[in-house]
Every structure is written in structure tokens, then in C-alpha cells.
Design a protein around this motif. Sequence first.
Motif, mmCIF file in Angstrom:
data_model
loop_
_atom_site.group_PDB
_atom_site.id
_atom_site.type_symbol
_atom_site.label_atom_id
_atom_site.label_comp_id
_atom_site.label_asym_id
_atom_site.label_seq_id
_atom_site.Cartn_x
_atom_site.Cartn_y
_atom_site.Cartn_z
ATOM 1 N N ARG A 194 0.975 -1.082 -0.048
ATOM 2 C CA ARG A 194 0.080 -0.058 -0.042
ATOM 3 C C ARG A 194 0.978 1.297 0.105
ATOM 4 O O ARG A 194 2.049 1.323 0.601
ATOM 5 N N VAL A 195 0.473 2.173 -0.531
ATOM 6 C CA VAL A 195 0.854 3.508 -0.715
ATOM 7 C C VAL A 195 -0.030 4.600 -0.026
ATOM 8 O O VAL A 195 -1.021 4.650 -0.498
ATOM 9 N N ARG A 196 0.726 5.355 0.606
ATOM 10 C CA ARG A 196 -0.159 6.618 1.151
ATOM 11 C C ARG A 196 0.176 7.818 0.300
ATOM 12 O O ARG A 196 1.235 8.240 -0.122
ATOM 13 N N LEU A 197 -0.862 8.714 -0.201
ATOM 14 C CA LEU A 197 -0.970 9.637 -1.058
ATOM 15 C C LEU A 197 -2.002 10.816 -0.384
ATOM 16 O O LEU A 197 -2.693 10.354 0.177
ATOM 17 N N SER A 198 -1.576 12.222 -0.597
ATOM 18 C CA SER A 198 -2.691 13.118 -0.243
ATOM 19 C C SER A 198 -3.899 12.991 -1.208
ATOM 20 O O SER A 198 -3.727 12.794 -2.164
ATOM 21 N N SER A 248 -3.911 0.308 -2.717
ATOM 22 C CA SER A 248 -3.427 -1.184 -2.817
ATOM 23 C C SER A 248 -2.915 -1.239 -4.033
ATOM 24 O O SER A 248 -3.655 -1.273 -5.038
ATOM 25 N N PHE A 249 -1.784 -1.866 -4.145
ATOM 26 C CA PHE A 249 -1.221 -2.532 -5.323
ATOM 27 C C PHE A 249 -0.983 -4.183 -5.043
ATOM 28 O O PHE A 249 -0.040 -4.367 -4.352
ATOM 29 N N GLY A 304 -2.688 -8.961 11.074
ATOM 30 C CA GLY A 304 -1.818 -7.435 10.938
ATOM 31 C C GLY A 304 -1.701 -6.687 12.041
ATOM 32 O O GLY A 304 -2.493 -6.858 13.012
ATOM 33 N N ALA A 305 -0.650 -6.056 12.143
ATOM 34 C CA ALA A 305 -0.447 -5.366 13.646
ATOM 35 C C ALA A 305 -1.063 -4.112 13.605
ATOM 36 O O ALA A 305 -1.711 -3.507 14.757
ATOM 37 N N TYR A 306 -1.625 -3.578 12.494
ATOM 38 C CA TYR A 306 -2.436 -2.455 12.402
ATOM 39 C C TYR A 306 -2.987 -2.369 11.250
ATOM 40 O O TYR A 306 -2.891 -2.885 10.047
ATOM 41 N N ALA A 307 -4.152 -1.205 10.977
ATOM 42 C CA ALA A 307 -4.973 -1.284 9.818
ATOM 43 C C ALA A 307 -4.150 -0.766 8.658
ATOM 44 O O ALA A 307 -3.358 0.161 8.878
ATOM 45 N N GLN A 308 -4.260 -1.164 7.468
ATOM 46 C CA GLN A 308 -3.761 -0.430 6.279
ATOM 47 C C GLN A 308 -2.113 -0.413 6.425
ATOM 48 O O GLN A 308 -1.648 0.494 5.928
#
Length: 159
Positions: free
Chosen positions: A1-5, A35-36, A109-113
Amino acid sequence: RVRLSQHSPLLPPLRRAGYDVQGCVHDPQGTAVVSFPVSVGDTMRTLRDISLWEQLSLASLLQRYWADNQVSCTVTFDPETEAAILPRALDYFQYHLKGVSFLPRIDAGAYAQMPYEGISREKYQSMLSALDAVDFSHTSHERELEDRFCDADSQKCTF
């Protein structure tokens, strides 16, 4: 996953191509999470196959021979079998690494997303089949940057 504005010009083409774009659980108005789907194949070792010690050793090797600055490293560990040795591992690598993060390896998973998570072959194929080619040709992403520099002789900086 990549975070973008949420204001990134990259988001509309990614959405049109079928990528899963969600609001960040901690900042849904400001940050999007894309998500990729990625396949590493059947023969590649994954983090589930690499021990805490091997991950720390690889980070130490990169820190010593590759990076002048801090190597960004998140070491995953099995909370059942490796949690008890964390203090000893930190003690051993304390002078080899400038910084390190630890993340328990748990199925949910340890945390969401999280930036990456293992998925089944079926989930990968499903995500992949929903995708079209991404067209960034109408994306306005270029902008003229002015020169910014410091002159050591005059000790003046131009911003």
C-alpha cells in the motif's frame, strides 16, 4: 500500500484503472491509501521465512556498507517464538544500527492498512483482474522549480 494526499493528481487515474483507493483510517480527509497487488512468485522467501536475527543482520550490513544515513528498517518478529529475545537482539545490534522499528508478525496484521500484507493467490488474481492500464497522460504533475542555493563564499542563501 502507498499513502498519497487526497489532493494528489495521481488518485483519479488510479481510481479509473480500478485500484483500491481508501481513506486512511487515521486521516480519511487528508490521506488516501492505494493498494497495489504484487506477486513475489513461489520461490521467493518472504518475511515469514526470515528470522529476526537475519533481518537485523541484513539491516546492519546495509548500514555499514551502503548507507551514510540511517537505513529505514522495520523488523517483523514472531511474538510467540522471538519476542523474548528482542532485548538480547537490541543489545547485540545497538552499535550497528542507527535506528530500527519492530512489528509483531500476526495474521490479522499489527494495524490497519499496513504497507504490506500477505494475500492468497486467489485474492491476488482477483485484484489483478479488476485492473486496467493506468493513464497518467492527462495528469498535471510538472511544475517549474526555481533555483535555490547557498553561496559558501558570501554565506548568503537564495530561496
